[in-house]
Design an enzyme around this catalytic site. Structure first.
Site, PDB file in Angstrom:
ATOM      1  N   GLU A 177       0.821  -1.220   0.000  1.00 30.29           N
ATOM      2  CA  GLU A 177       0.000   0.000   0.000  1.00 30.29           C
ATOM      3  C   GLU A 177       0.852   1.266   0.000  1.00 30.29           C
ATOM      4  O   GLU A 177       1.200   1.778   1.063  1.00 30.29           O
ATOM      5  CB  GLU A 177      -0.939   0.013   1.219  1.00 30.29           C
ATOM      6  CG  GLU A 177      -1.846   1.236   1.261  1.00 30.29           C
ATOM      7  CD  GLU A 177      -2.770   1.268   2.465  1.00 30.29           C
ATOM      8  OE1 GLU A 177      -3.468   2.271   2.631  1.00 30.29           O
ATOM      9  OE2 GLU A 177      -2.791   0.286   3.235  1.00 30.29           O
ATOM     10  N   LYS A 222      -2.374  -2.064  -3.253  1.00 27.87           N
ATOM     11  CA  LYS A 222      -3.426  -1.200  -2.703  1.00 27.87           C
ATOM     12  C   LYS A 222      -2.987   0.259  -2.853  1.00 27.87           C
ATOM     13  O   LYS A 222      -2.442   0.853  -1.934  1.00 27.87           O
ATOM     14  CB  LYS A 222      -3.707  -1.536  -1.240  1.00 27.87           C
ATOM     15  CG  LYS A 222      -4.839  -0.684  -0.641  1.00 27.87           C
ATOM     16  CD  LYS A 222      -5.183  -1.088   0.787  1.00 27.87           C
ATOM     17  CE  LYS A 222      -6.272  -0.177   1.352  1.00 27.87           C
ATOM     18  NZ  LYS A 222      -6.706  -0.570   2.705  1.00 27.87           N
TER      19      LYS A 222
END
Length: 341
Positions: A177, A222
């Site tokens: 992420e 992500k």
């Protein structure tokens, strides 16, 4: 039999399903509870998450994985059932947030580095034993006319890659992420600046993943969407979708099985509309879906109010939001469906 990373990642990227980010830290969920006048205790945090996980009409058709905070991974429901077991029975994969937060980066004013690599291998073994099959680590990228620095991006990308390698060695799928903040200082950057920074960041992230020998087939990305700053004029849904897809196609190898977007400060409807426009408007080599926290939970929290008699209302609100996000992941969301709820 050992579960294959690519099989776990594939299950998490099931068509029309996405990830529930229920990994708020104790301090973050306290702020959320403050909005409804509820004290944050171990029991109230458990009750809130149990309400979500037992919402079968939302979980079974719409949610493929749940990101948990460490406390929640080891908690039991009021009736003694482990929360992990409730998640599994709903057909979702349990996961765990493993980073220890973004801290000021020495020598880099206004930028952060995410900590948590020390001792991570041992923690991952414990989390795997508790039932976690994927993990999440967030690298925070500041944005302004002069930020980020290449040093900060490189350091965060390296940490993401080392985390991912450790996860895969432990039999756990890493969610990588890298979040380019929408609310940087002064937060008035145009969408073109977000596009530039997101593309540069993702290029470096995948360079570091390759250097650390991370299997792309056994990970999930992500990222933040390409959106303008919090204090800037809002770009159209079509512009956000087009720029985000363009950046992803330029930087993300097709071997990655799926991309699960964070909502990153967008409103509930904005995050849903942007995802749906990307899925419906472009030919893509990966599955696109959602990994939302507040954008999935805000309506449920407001309906619940911390009261046992409101559990059904909270679950209905969560179910509606999950269904809207599921439709977006299929490219079929329309604004009028919100009004029909």
């Amino acid at each position: 039999m050992t579960e294959k990373l690519e099989d776990i990642a594939g299950a998490m990227m099931s068509k029309g399903q996405g990830l529930l980010a229920a990994d708020e830290s104790t301090s973050t969920i306290e702020k959320r509870f403050d909005t409804i006048g509820l004290a944050s205790t171990e029991d109230s945090r458990r009750d809130y998450r149990e309400m979500l996980f037992r919402a079968d009409d939302a979980m079974k058709p719409c949610i493929s994985g749940v990101i948990l905070y460490e406390e929640t991974l080891f908690q039991k429901a009021a009736d003694g059932t482990p929360l992990v077991e409730i998640i599994r029975k709903a057909g979702a994969v349990p996961g765990i947030k493993v980073d220890l937060g973004a801290k000021p980066m020495a020598g880099f004013a206004g930028e952060t580095i995410t900590e948590g690599l020390d001792g991570l291998a041992g923690r991952l073994a414990r989390y795997y034993e508790a039932g976690a099959r994927f993990a999440k680590w967030r690298g925070v990228i500041a944005i302004s006319d002069i930020l980020p620095s290449s040093g900060s991006v490189r350091a965060n990308a390296h940490a993401l890659a080392r985390y991912a390698a450790l996860c895969q060695a432990a039999g756990i799928v890493p969610i990588v992420e890298p979040e380019v903040l929408m609310d940087g200082t002064p937060g008035d950057h145009a969408i073109a600046r977000s596009e530039e920074v997101t593309e540069a960041t993702l290029r470096i992230v995948f360079e570091e993943l390759a250097a650390q020998r991370v299997s792309l087939e056994g990970m999930i990305l992500k990222p933040s969407m390409v959106i303008d700053g919090k204090n800037a004029r809002k770009a159209s849904v079509e512009d956000v979708a087009e720029r985000t897809v363009k950046v992803l196609k330029r930087t993300v190898p097709s071997a990655v099985p799926g991309i699960a977007f964070l909502s990153g400060g967008q409103s509930t409807e904005e995050a849903t509309a942007h995802l749906s426009a990307m899925v419906s408007g472009f030919a893509l080599p990966w599955t696109l879906t959602f990994s939302y926290g507040r954008a999935l939970q805000a309506e449920a929290l407001k309906a619940w109010q911390g009261k046992a008699e409101n559990v059904a209302a909270g679950q209905r609100a969560f179910t509606h939001r999950a269904r809207m996000c599921s439709l977006a992941a299929l490219g079929g969301w329309r604004r009028e469906l919100e009004k029909a709820a």
